[in-house]
Design an enzyme around this catalytic site. Structure first.
Site, short mmCIF file in Angstrom:
data_model
loop_
_atom_site.label_atom_id
_atom_site.label_comp_id
_atom_site.label_asym_id
_atom_site.label_seq_id
_atom_site.Cartn_x
_atom_site.Cartn_y
_atom_site.Cartn_z
N ALA A 94 3.02 -3.60 7.14
CA ALA A 94 2.65 -2.38 6.61
C ALA A 94 0.64 -2.50 5.56
O ALA A 94 0.66 -3.01 4.91
CB ALA A 94 3.35 -1.31 5.64
N HIS B 169 6.39 28.16 -19.64
CA HIS B 169 7.18 26.60 -19.84
C HIS B 169 8.34 27.22 -20.42
O HIS B 169 9.39 28.76 -20.07
CB HIS B 169 6.69 27.18 -21.56
CG HIS B 169 7.63 26.55 -23.00
ND1 HIS B 169 7.89 24.92 -23.00
CD2 HIS B 169 8.43 27.29 -23.23
CE1 HIS B 169 8.38 24.50 -23.34
NE2 HIS B 169 9.68 25.28 -24.13
N ASP C 131 -8.94 10.45 10.96
CA ASP C 131 -8.68 8.83 11.01
C ASP C 131 -10.12 8.02 11.95
O ASP C 131 -9.34 7.15 11.54
CB ASP C 131 -7.00 8.85 11.47
CG ASP C 131 -6.42 8.68 10.74
OD1 ASP C 131 -6.33 8.80 9.30
OD2 ASP C 131 -4.91 8.14 10.80
N GLY D 126 -2.56 -1.86 6.54
CA GLY D 126 -3.33 -0.71 7.36
C GLY D 126 -3.33 -0.05 8.78
O GLY D 126 -2.36 -0.87 9.32
N ALA E 253 -3.79 13.07 5.85
CA ALA E 253 -3.10 14.25 7.20
C ALA E 253 -5.09 15.06 6.75
O ALA E 253 -5.90 16.26 7.24
CB ALA E 253 -2.50 15.21 7.10
N GLY F 276 0.69 -0.93 -0.02
CA GLY F 276 0.02 0.20 -0.54
C GLY F 276 1.04 1.21 -0.02
O GLY F 276 1.99 1.11 -0.53
N VAL F 277 0.22 2.15 0.30
CA VAL F 277 1.25 3.89 0.43
C VAL F 277 2.40 3.43 1.38
O VAL F 277 3.27 3.92 0.59
CB VAL F 277 0.84 5.28 0.39
CG1 VAL F 277 0.61 6.27 0.40
CG2 VAL F 277 -1.33 4.95 -0.55
P1 FAD Z 1 -2.99 11.24 14.50
O1 FAD Z 1 -2.45 11.81 13.58
O2 FAD Z 1 -3.01 9.87 14.45
O3 FAD Z 1 -3.22 12.21 15.83
C1 FAD Z 1 -4.67 11.39 16.65
C2 FAD Z 1 -3.40 12.17 18.02
O4 FAD Z 1 -4.39 11.62 19.24
C3 FAD Z 1 -1.86 11.29 18.35
O5 FAD Z 1 -0.95 12.31 18.86
C4 FAD Z 1 -2.12 10.57 19.92
O6 FAD Z 1 -0.98 10.40 20.30
C5 FAD Z 1 -3.61 11.30 20.66
N1 FAD Z 1 -4.58 9.89 20.82
C6 FAD Z 1 -5.17 9.61 20.94
N2 FAD Z 1 -5.31 8.67 21.89
C7 FAD Z 1 -6.16 9.58 22.89
C8 FAD Z 1 -6.93 10.07 23.99
N3 FAD Z 1 -7.82 9.08 24.30
N4 FAD Z 1 -6.23 10.74 24.97
C9 FAD Z 1 -5.57 11.84 24.10
N5 FAD Z 1 -4.80 11.91 22.87
C10 FAD Z 1 -4.71 10.76 22.37
N6 FAD Z 1 -1.18 11.48 5.28
C11 FAD Z 1 -0.73 12.29 4.49
O7 FAD Z 1 -2.08 12.94 4.78
N7 FAD Z 1 0.15 12.60 3.41
C12 FAD Z 1 0.87 11.94 3.92
O8 FAD Z 1 2.37 12.42 3.12
C13 FAD Z 1 1.07 10.32 5.39
N8 FAD Z 1 1.50 9.91 5.19
C14 FAD Z 1 2.40 8.85 6.21
C15 FAD Z 1 2.72 8.05 6.12
C16 FAD Z 1 2.90 7.25 7.30
C17 FAD Z 1 4.45 6.18 7.39
C18 FAD Z 1 1.83 7.40 8.29
C19 FAD Z 1 2.33 5.90 8.93
C20 FAD Z 1 1.05 7.87 7.73
C21 FAD Z 1 0.97 8.68 6.93
N9 FAD Z 1 -0.51 9.19 6.74
C22 FAD Z 1 -0.19 10.94 5.61
C23 FAD Z 1 -1.47 9.50 7.55
C24 FAD Z 1 -1.97 10.48 8.61
O9 FAD Z 1 -0.25 10.11 8.96
C25 FAD Z 1 -3.22 10.16 9.25
O10 FAD Z 1 -4.18 10.60 7.97
C26 FAD Z 1 -2.73 11.67 9.83
O11 FAD Z 1 -2.39 11.70 11.13
C27 FAD Z 1 -4.26 11.58 10.57
O12 FAD Z 1 -4.81 12.66 11.76
P2 FAD Z 1 -5.57 12.41 13.00
O13 FAD Z 1 -5.41 14.01 13.81
O14 FAD Z 1 -6.62 11.68 12.53
O15 FAD Z 1 -5.03 11.29 14.08
P1 AMP Z 2 -3.22 0.63 3.01
O1 AMP Z 2 -4.40 0.15 3.13
O2 AMP Z 2 -2.80 1.71 1.85
O3 AMP Z 2 -2.27 0.58 4.35
O4 AMP Z 2 -2.75 -0.86 2.46
C1 AMP Z 2 -2.48 -2.44 3.07
C2 AMP Z 2 -2.12 -3.17 1.91
O5 AMP Z 2 -1.54 -4.92 3.18
C3 AMP Z 2 -3.89 -3.97 0.97
O6 AMP Z 2 -3.01 -3.46 -0.39
C4 AMP Z 2 -3.51 -5.23 1.41
O7 AMP Z 2 -4.25 -5.88 0.24
C5 AMP Z 2 -2.12 -5.61 2.38
N1 AMP Z 2 -2.97 -6.58 2.77
C6 AMP Z 2 -3.18 -7.07 3.92
N2 AMP Z 2 -2.81 -8.40 4.94
C7 AMP Z 2 -1.66 -8.38 3.86
C8 AMP Z 2 -1.26 -9.88 3.95
N3 AMP Z 2 -1.69 -11.16 5.79
N4 AMP Z 2 -0.46 -10.43 3.34
C9 AMP Z 2 -0.36 -9.42 2.83
N5 AMP Z 2 -0.41 -8.12 2.16
C10 AMP Z 2 -2.20 -8.13 2.89
#
Ligand code: FAD
Ligand code: AMP
Length: 478
Positions: free
Chosen positions: A274, A449, A317, A276, A325, A188-189
């Protein structure tokens, strides 16, 4: 005495902090509770995105791409390096500084807006009381609560995290040496971005993907091109490979997986899982509140992020929709404005998506397979970066821009890009579409351009067979 706020936000990721700031701008009294701690154990704002997601991954992608450009593409530009080497500790230090500068920036913004920033774990109790467990336990009363606790990586039974050899995406951003052989479950991503970082730095990378295809949300033509280019870079993407079991030993992990050819086995130094992310609802609310979750465990909300409880919203999320984000941030703005009495809506049809690999992949709107499935008549304009002067000067000629326009109204329904600079180019497409542009509107716009954005212009011309730098079959006069 219990403190009282207009809004208490739980979670200071992009969704929560944006909601808090927008609400404060509108004159509301806001507190934001967050549980994140940095590696030194200090509270850090910004959530997954700033601390362990978007930002650190982009810092590592940027540095590793510079390395590849110098090592593999420098000579074609006449640049020769006698001793190009990688200082991984310095690369990680750069990333850590980018992260800490930005997380501190959020703290400064909170201060400037008079937002009470409270470290600790928040829990929603009945009657909009939020209990915070941290250094001590305290309770806040809130007129409105916004739940924004984000998500956490899914753990696989067949590859449980051990924090050492079998790791999640957060730990994969912290490797202190380049693995010789790296396994990634899930193409995935996140898997593709992390795989790209470590591949560029010299690791052999094997991605095991359970499905017969990958990136199922992207346009299929883009996915075919991506597979070709990733494979040429040495990313070994194995489709239809379902992981059955992983065993971590002292120096390696053995992964057993099911493929079309039968059961197979791989030995890797490290394994990133990775597959999901799942919404963070553990301990977020007391049962007695009656907060409703949907069948996938997300907090149930309507199109305005209103939960089933009065004056309780949920964003980012934690709720349905793409885990991005900017989607969470926009929901944060919408909810803050609605609480302040404004009529605010969000256009879920135009959330841009970007994959920050090389080439970059980006899109906004409908895919071609989606339009076909819905029976919507459309025209397609495709323009390759190979015919774009700027891309040629950069030496990055792979990929294309594809525009899908409604056959009858000419309205742009989707734009899909793969190639250099696409994470930025997609913004022009989203802008045009948010104004309801027809492909003709893009056609009639002047693009400088030589720029990569001319590929978007040419793709709009290609919709009616008029691309200048492309030998297209002659069509009836548009
Ligand atoms: P989060 O960023 O998860 O923040 C939630 C916060 O709430 C955290 O600080 C957590 O500790 C806190 N929390 C949880 N439960 C409690 C509680 N009960 N009390 C107090 N605090 C709490 N998205 C993009 O758009 N572009 C990207 O390039 C991108 N790259 C990514 C790369 C990686 C490796 C990963 C893992 C994610 C990436 N994402 C990207 C996804 C992006 O990080 C999330 O979509 C985004 O962070 C979601 O924001 P959020 O505010 O909903 O939650
Ligand atoms: P994303 O939802 O973009 O983070 O991508 C997660 C990827 O993991 C998806 O393409 C799924 O099909 C894949 N995936 C989930 N479970 C498994 C597994 N058991 N073995 C291999 N790939 C998986």
């Amino acid at each position: 005495m219990t403190d009282r706020f207009d809004i208490v936000v739980i979670g200071a990721g992009p969704a929560g902090y944006t909601a808090a700031i927008r609400a404060a701008q509108l004159g509301l009294k806001v507190a934001c509770v967050d549980a994140w701690r940095d590696t030194a154990g200090a509270p850090a704002l910004g959530g997954t995105c700033l601390n362990a997601g978007c930002i650190p991954s982009k810092a590592l992608l940027e540095t590793s791409e510079l390395f590849v450009q110098a090592r593999d593409h420098g000579p074609a530009h006449g640049l020769k390096f006698k001793e190009l080497s990688l200082d991984l500790a310095a690369m990680q230090a750069h990333k850590d500084k980018v992260v800490s500068d930005l997380t501190r920036g959020i703290a400064t913004l909170f201060k400037a807006h008079g937002i009470a920033s409270i470290p600790g774990r928040g829990k929603l109790l009945p009657k909009n009381v939020v209990e915070i467990t941290g250094a001590s336990t305290q309770r806040l009363e809130a007129e409105h609560v916004i739940l924004a606790s984000g998500s956490t990586p899914v753990n696989l039974k067949s590859a449980p995290f051990d924090g050492e050899r079998i790791v999640d995406s957060q730990a994969a951003l912290e490797f202190r040496e380049v693995p010789r052989r790296l396994g990634i479950i899930g193409a995935g991503v996140i898997g593709l971005e992390l795989g790209s970082v470590w591949r560029r730095l010299g690791a052999e990378v094997v991605l095991l993907e359970a499905q017969e295809t990958f990136l199922s949300m992207a346009d299929e033509q883009i996915v075919r091109e991506a597979l070709k280019q990733f494979t040429a870079q040495g990313l070994d993407i194995r489709l239809g490979a379902r992981v059955l079991e992983s065993k971590a030993e002292k120096n390696a992990v053995t992964v057993r997986y099911q493929s079309k050819e039968g059961e197979r086995q791989e030995s890797v130094d490290r394994l990133i899982v990775a597959v999901g992310r799942r919404p963070s609802t553990d301990g977020l609310f007391a049962e007695e509140t009656g907060l409703l979750l949907d069948e996938w465990g997300f907090v149930h909300v309507d199109e305005h992020c209103q939960t089933n409880l009065p004056n309780v919203h949920a964003i980012g999320d934690l709720v349905r929709g793409p885990m991005l984000a900017h989607k969470g941030m926009e929901e944060g703005v919408m909810v803050a404005e609605r609480i302040a009495g404004r009529e605010s809506n969000m256009n879920y049809d135009l959330v841009p998506a970007v994959i920050y690999t090389q080439p970059e992949i980006a899109w906004v709107g409908k895919t071609e397979q989606g339009l076909k499935a819905a029976g919507i008549a459309h025209r397609v304009g495709v323009f390759p970066f190979a015919a774009n002067g700027r891309a040629r000067a950069m030496g990055q000629t792979g990929g294309f821009v594809k525009i899908l326009a409604d056959t009858h109204s000419d309205r742009v329904l989707g734009v899909h890009l793969i190639g250099p600079g696409c994470s930025e180019l997609v913004a022009s497409a989203a802008l045009a579409m948010s104004f309801g542009a027809a492909s003709e509107d893009i056609r009639l716009t002047l693009f400088a351009h030589p720029t990569l954005s001319e590929a978007l212009h040419e793709a709009s011309l290609a919709v009616t067979g008029q691309a200048i730098h492309l030998a297209q079959p002659r069509r009836a006069k548009p």
